[in-house]
Design a protein around this motif. Structure first.
Motif, PDB file in Angstrom:
ATOM      1  N   SER A  76     -32.201 -44.165  49.544  1.00 38.92           N
ATOM      2  CA  SER A  76     -32.384 -45.162  48.678  1.00 38.92           C
ATOM      3  C   SER A  76     -33.004 -46.472  48.791  1.00 38.92           C
ATOM      4  CB  SER A  76     -30.716 -45.724  48.256  1.00 38.92           C
ATOM      5  OG  SER A  76     -30.236 -46.155  49.160  1.00 38.92           O
ATOM      6  N   ILE A  77     -33.518 -47.231  47.919  1.00 30.90           N
ATOM      7  CA  ILE A  77     -34.292 -48.560  48.551  1.00 30.90           C
ATOM      8  C   ILE A  77     -34.161 -49.721  47.187  1.00 30.90           C
ATOM      9  CG2 ILE A  77     -36.516 -47.363  47.226  1.00 30.90           C
ATOM     10  CD1 ILE A  77     -38.191 -49.154  49.248  1.00 30.90           C
ATOM     11  N   PRO A  78     -33.825 -50.742  47.563  1.00 27.91           N
ATOM     12  CA  PRO A  78     -33.828 -51.893  46.832  1.00 27.91           C
ATOM     13  C   PRO A  78     -35.125 -52.222  46.156  1.00 27.91           C
ATOM     14  CG  PRO A  78     -33.418 -52.649  48.893  1.00 27.91           C
ATOM     15  CD  PRO A  78     -33.402 -51.157  49.024  1.00 27.91           C
ATOM     16  N   ILE A  79     -35.232 -52.745  45.178  1.00 29.09           N
ATOM     17  CA  ILE A  79     -36.678 -53.063  44.468  1.00 29.09           C
ATOM     18  C   ILE A  79     -36.547 -54.538  43.867  1.00 29.09           C
ATOM     19  CG2 ILE A  79     -38.689 -52.915  42.780  1.00 29.09           C
ATOM     20  CD1 ILE A  79     -38.234 -50.325  45.112  1.00 29.09           C
ATOM     21  N   PHE A  80     -36.995 -55.489  44.683  1.00 21.49           N
ATOM     22  CA  PHE A  80     -36.914 -57.022  44.301  1.00 21.49           C
ATOM     23  C   PHE A  80     -38.051 -57.680  43.366  1.00 21.49           C
ATOM     24  CE2 PHE A  80     -35.118 -57.210  49.001  1.00 21.49           C
ATOM     25  CZ  PHE A  80     -34.016 -56.887  48.478  1.00 21.49           C
ATOM     26  N   PRO A  83     -25.698 -48.855  43.905  1.00 23.72           N
ATOM     27  CA  PRO A  83     -26.446 -50.002  43.751  1.00 23.72           C
ATOM     28  C   PRO A  83     -25.664 -51.261  43.907  1.00 23.72           C
ATOM     29  CG  PRO A  83     -26.460 -48.942  41.667  1.00 23.72           C
ATOM     30  CD  PRO A  83     -25.825 -47.974  42.599  1.00 23.72           C
ATOM     31  N   ASP A  84     -24.546 -51.209  43.594  1.00 23.00           N
ATOM     32  CA  ASP A  84     -23.715 -52.621  43.481  1.00 23.00           C
ATOM     33  C   ASP A  84     -23.004 -52.837  44.657  1.00 23.00           C
ATOM     34  OD1 ASP A  84     -24.667 -52.811  40.784  1.00 23.00           O
ATOM     35  OD2 ASP A  84     -22.876 -51.439  40.024  1.00 23.00           O
ATOM     36  N   GLU A  86     -32.568 -52.730  54.196  1.00 21.60           N
ATOM     37  CA  GLU A  86     -31.625 -52.325  53.167  1.00 21.60           C
ATOM     38  C   GLU A  86     -31.899 -50.993  52.580  1.00 21.60           C
ATOM     39  OE1 GLU A  86     -30.965 -55.315  50.129  1.00 21.60           O
ATOM     40  OE2 GLU A  86     -31.041 -56.908  51.415  1.00 21.60           O
ATOM     41  N   ILE A  87     -33.067 -50.395  53.181  1.00 16.99           N
ATOM     42  CA  ILE A  87     -33.482 -48.807  52.833  1.00 16.99           C
ATOM     43  C   ILE A  87     -32.361 -48.237  53.674  1.00 16.99           C
ATOM     44  CG2 ILE A  87     -35.120 -47.192  53.053  1.00 16.99           C
ATOM     45  CD1 ILE A  87     -37.362 -49.136  52.843  1.00 16.99           C
ATOM     46  N   ASN A 100     -34.420 -52.230  39.834  1.00 14.29           N
ATOM     47  CA  ASN A 100     -34.289 -52.882  40.933  1.00 14.29           C
ATOM     48  C   ASN A 100     -33.604 -51.923  42.096  1.00 14.29           C
ATOM     49  OD1 ASN A 100     -31.317 -52.649  40.247  1.00 14.29           O
ATOM     50  ND2 ASN A 100     -31.311 -54.874  39.111  1.00 14.29           N
ATOM     51  N   PHE A 101     -33.484 -50.878  41.782  1.00 16.50           N
ATOM     52  CA  PHE A 101     -32.716 -49.621  42.867  1.00 16.50           C
ATOM     53  C   PHE A 101     -33.479 -48.320  42.715  1.00 16.50           C
ATOM     54  CE2 PHE A 101     -29.530 -47.029  44.451  1.00 16.50           C
ATOM     55  CZ  PHE A 101     -29.260 -47.572  45.678  1.00 16.50           C
ATOM     56  N   GLN A 102     -33.680 -47.691  43.561  1.00 16.47           N
ATOM     57  CA  GLN A 102     -34.070 -46.167  43.463  1.00 16.47           C
ATOM     58  C   GLN A 102     -33.563 -45.403  44.473  1.00 16.47           C
ATOM     59  OE1 GLN A 102     -36.699 -44.919  40.922  1.00 16.47           O
ATOM     60  NE2 GLN A 102     -35.280 -43.218  41.641  1.00 16.47           N
ATOM     61  N   ALA A 103     -33.115 -44.130  44.052  1.00 11.33           N
ATOM     62  CA  ALA A 103     -32.497 -43.192  45.046  1.00 11.33           C
ATOM     63  C   ALA A 103     -33.077 -41.792  44.834  1.00 11.33           C
ATOM     64  CB  ALA A 103     -30.854 -43.539  44.932  1.00 11.33           C
ATOM     65  N   TRP A 104     -32.866 -41.260  45.786  1.00  9.69           N
ATOM     66  CA  TRP A 104     -33.696 -39.742  45.808  1.00  9.69           C
ATOM     67  C   TRP A 104     -32.418 -38.925  46.541  1.00  9.69           C
ATOM     68  CZ3 TRP A 104     -36.727 -43.877  47.149  1.00  9.69           C
ATOM     69  CH2 TRP A 104     -37.951 -43.904  46.190  1.00  9.69           C
TER      70      TRP A 104
END
Length: 394
Positions: free
Chosen positions: A323-327, A304-305, A294-295, A359-363
């Motif tokens: 972007s990366i989801p954070i669980f 993120p949605d 999911e990265i 729960n989500f980060q993007a650059w």
């Protein structure tokens, strides 16, 4: 908190010896009345529609001039059948001339006052797939006091709600349509209420209008679909309020921390700002903090949605996004590097600290990479979690 009680008030105009009164019943058919015999005046309770195998705890408060009760009022009384039960005796105080009037307050709660929660029981997650906990134990506005050990799971409108434990459905409500942060809606959340074998009760709250899929009196099994997630009552967005409690004295309740079996294959207590999902035996790269699959790298702004299908193809000399989801809540040190397929050298590196509570980060990344094939490698906390192929298009 979702309140699940009703109030009935009985007014008896008395004389030195009370006369028999008519029954006063609430919407759940919990009835109270006074009977007089042999110079003794007794208050009786009856749960006429009580479902076999379930309990109702009734708080009783008797007020009146020149009277006293045995046992002393207020008290809490447990009804475990549909038979009438003598709750207390009412009598005049010694040397009093008249009994005056009597007011009887009866407040009924689902569950058993004497219940002992099975703290070793391992609950099933009450939803399908993955969900984050937005409000955990002892947090937010509602998860305090008697409802301190409540959990709010973020779910999409219409998501399936599952029974977390075997039990008997004692109440359902799905007629409400409004949902917002308004105290007027505190008791207007659609819900399913289930009693467990140990006498504790689970509440599944904020369901969709017409989102209840079980009936009162139905026996359900852990993992069974019982409703649809919604946003009714005192709510700021679609979610499931889950709580296990037992009634206590003086119109109070006690909630319990509950163990769940999760993707870790272990029993654990759930905590705020973390995601959990049912165990399936699979452990993707980055587990359990994230999932390499999911990265995402691409030219479009990440949402993120909405889970995007990432092709790992980006246009040269254009801004792209990673972007990366954070669980599981951080902070984490995240690293990414692009390695040229020709030179085998790293031509781009990213090193960022992912803060806790997200729960989500993007650059947004601006770089001038030549067209060609690359390898993207990813690291969390200095540990490589995997790699993917990347192509820069002309």
């Amino acid at each position: 908190m979702i309140r699940v009680f009703t109030t009935i008030v009985l007014l008896i105009l008395g004389s030195p010896i009370f006369s028999q009164a008519n029954q006063n019943c609430d919407k759940k058919n919990i009835c109270s009345w006074i009977e007089s015999e042999n110079n003794e005046n007794s208050l009786y309770l009856q749960a006429k529609n009580l479902i076999p195998g379930t309990h109702m705890t009734v708080y009783l408060s008797i007020e009146g001039s020149n009277i006293e009760t045995d046992p002393p009022s207020p008290i809490s009384f447990v009804l475990d059948s549909s038979e009438k039960k003598k709750a207390l005796t009412i009598k005049k105080k010694e040397n009093s001339q008249s009994s005056g009037s009597i007011s009887v307050l009866a407040v009924a709660y689902y569950g058993n006052l004497t219940a002992v929660h099975n703290d070793t029981y391992i609950y099933t997650l009450p939803y399908e797939g993955k969900s984050w906990i937005s409000v955990g134990y002892n947090s937010g506005e509602e998860h305090r006091g008697g409802g301190a050990y409540s959990l709010d799971f973020v779910l999409k409108e219409g998501a399936s709600i599952l029974a977390a434990r075997d039990g008997i459905v004692v109440e359902t409500e799905d007629s409400y349509t409004e949902g917002r942060k308004d105290p007027k809606l505190i008791d207007k959340a659609n819900r399913v209420v289930i009693e467990h074998s140990d006498g504790t009760v689970a509440i599944y709250g904020h369901l969709q209008p017409k989102g209840v899929l079980v009936k009162t009196g139905e026996k359900v099994l852990a993992g069974q679909k019982i409703g649809l997630a919604g946003n009714t009552g005192f709510s700021t967005g679609p979610h499931l309020h889950f709580e296990v409690y037992k009634p206590e004295e003086n119109r109070k309740k006690r909630s319990f921390a509950t163990l769940f079996k999760t993707e870790s294959e272990e029993k654990e207590y759930l905590s705020e700002e973390n995601a959990y999902w049912s165990p399936d035996g699979k452990t993707p790269p980055g587990f359990p903090m994230t999932n390499l699959e999911e990265i995402c790298i691409g030219n479009s702004v990440p949402n993120p949605d909405k889970l995007e299908v990432c092709q790992y193809k980006i246009k040269a000399k254009q801004t792209f996004y990673l972007s990366i989801p954070i669980f599981k809540s951080g902070p984490y040190l995240f690293k990414a590097e692009l390695i040229s397929g020709k030179t085998k050298a790293a031509v781009f590196k990213l090193e960022e600290k992912i803060p806790g509570g997200i729960n989500f980060q993007a650059w947004e990344i601006q770089t001038d990479l030549a067209p060609g094939k690359y390898k993207a490698k990813f690291y969390l906390e200095e540990k490589e979690i995997g790699e993917k192929s990347l192509q820069i298009l002309p």
